[in-house]
Design an enzyme around this catalytic site. Structure first.
Site, mmCIF file in Angstrom:
data_model
loop_
_atom_site.group_PDB
_atom_site.id
_atom_site.type_symbol
_atom_site.label_atom_id
_atom_site.label_comp_id
_atom_site.label_asym_id
_atom_site.label_seq_id
_atom_site.Cartn_x
_atom_site.Cartn_y
_atom_site.Cartn_z
ATOM 1 N N ARG A 28 7.581 7.690 32.478
ATOM 2 C CA ARG A 28 7.487 9.071 32.966
ATOM 3 C C ARG A 28 6.357 9.873 32.341
ATOM 4 O O ARG A 28 5.767 10.706 32.998
ATOM 5 C CB ARG A 28 8.820 9.795 32.816
ATOM 6 C CG ARG A 28 9.217 10.034 31.393
ATOM 7 C CD ARG A 28 10.510 10.783 31.286
ATOM 8 N NE ARG A 28 11.594 9.881 31.630
ATOM 9 C CZ ARG A 28 12.849 10.244 31.674
ATOM 10 N NH1 ARG A 28 13.194 11.459 31.417
ATOM 11 N NH2 ARG A 28 13.786 9.391 31.980
ATOM 12 N N GLU A 113 21.209 17.723 26.309
ATOM 13 C CA GLU A 113 20.002 18.163 26.999
ATOM 14 C C GLU A 113 19.603 19.599 26.692
ATOM 15 O O GLU A 113 18.479 19.993 26.946
ATOM 16 C CB GLU A 113 20.160 17.977 28.516
ATOM 17 C CG GLU A 113 20.323 16.521 28.875
ATOM 18 C CD GLU A 113 19.268 16.006 29.833
ATOM 19 O OE1 GLU A 113 18.405 16.774 30.259
ATOM 20 O OE2 GLU A 113 19.332 14.813 30.140
ATOM 21 N N SER A 129 20.017 11.023 26.878
ATOM 22 C CA SER A 129 20.672 12.327 26.807
ATOM 23 C C SER A 129 22.176 12.165 26.573
ATOM 24 O O SER A 129 22.773 12.940 25.838
ATOM 25 C CB SER A 129 20.400 13.147 28.060
ATOM 26 O OG SER A 129 20.821 12.454 29.212
ATOM 27 N N LEU A 130 22.778 11.141 27.156
ATOM 28 C CA LEU A 130 24.193 10.869 26.912
ATOM 29 C C LEU A 130 24.389 10.424 25.463
ATOM 30 O O LEU A 130 25.277 10.922 24.769
ATOM 31 C CB LEU A 130 24.716 9.797 27.866
ATOM 32 C CG LEU A 130 26.169 9.360 27.644
ATOM 33 C CD1 LEU A 130 27.114 10.555 27.794
ATOM 34 C CD2 LEU A 130 26.542 8.260 28.625
#
Length: 190
Positions: A28, A113, A129-130
């Protein structure tokens, strides 16, 4: 940018002239930099993400919220590409925390987050994020329950929210800030 899951399913990125300019399956941060560079090269405010290669049935079943939100914003993803700008998703939230989840405000902890813990770089994985929510939630809970440090008494904090009433202005400032940070990252990688 829209969800990177779309690129994984086959969505394609095009410049304002309708030409592909990058491999959408790259990490990304690389895709975000490529988008920014293309926008700069073309002098454009966006590039296009074409979701049509994914197929209508898959889009409707796997990405119903994205489809409806785009339609709400005036873009029919089944008939046209959607304008997108680079995102610094790996930056996460804006609330800076330490390794125990503590913020600069006494007795306020953050995780997941909403927080910016700086433990991940540009290639943060989607599942992190989890993981961060679980790890930093546990660290915050432990700090609250077992910390030996003196916890300051809560105070009344007078927060001036007047600067946030103009949502469009705030979003424009945020966009400029994100693009500036992406540009700094790009220069660091040159």
């Amino acid at each position: 940018m829209l969800s990177e899951s779309l690129r994984g399913e086959g969505a394609l990125l095009y410049d304002i002239h309708g030409r592909r300019f990058t491999n959408e399956l790259q990490p990304r941060d690389i895709v975000s930099r490529a988008i920014q560079e293309q926008m700069k090269k073309d002098g454009s405010a966006y590039v296009y993400e074409d979701l049509r290669p994914i197929g209508k049935e898959t889009l409707q079943s796997h990405f119903p919220h994205i489809c409806s939100k785009c339609l709400e914003e005036g873009y029919n993803v089944f008939e046209e590409p959607v304008p997108v700008v680079p995102a610094q998703h790996y930056f996460m939230g804006g609330i800076k925390i330490d390794l125990a989840g503590r913020t600069s405000m006494p007795r306020l902890y953050a995780c997941g987050e909403t927080s910016c813990n700086k433990v991940h770089g540009a290639n943060r994985l989607a599942s992190n994020s989890l993981l961060e929510s679980l790890v930093f939630a546990r660290r915050a809970a432990d700090d609250i329950a077992f910390s030996q440090h003196e916890v300051p008494q809560a105070k009344d904090y007078d927060v001036d929210m007047s600067g946030y009433r103009d949502v469009e202005k705030t979003m424009a400032q945020y966009r400029r800030h994100v693009l500036r940070e992406i540009e700094k990252e790009r220069k660091n990688h040159e």
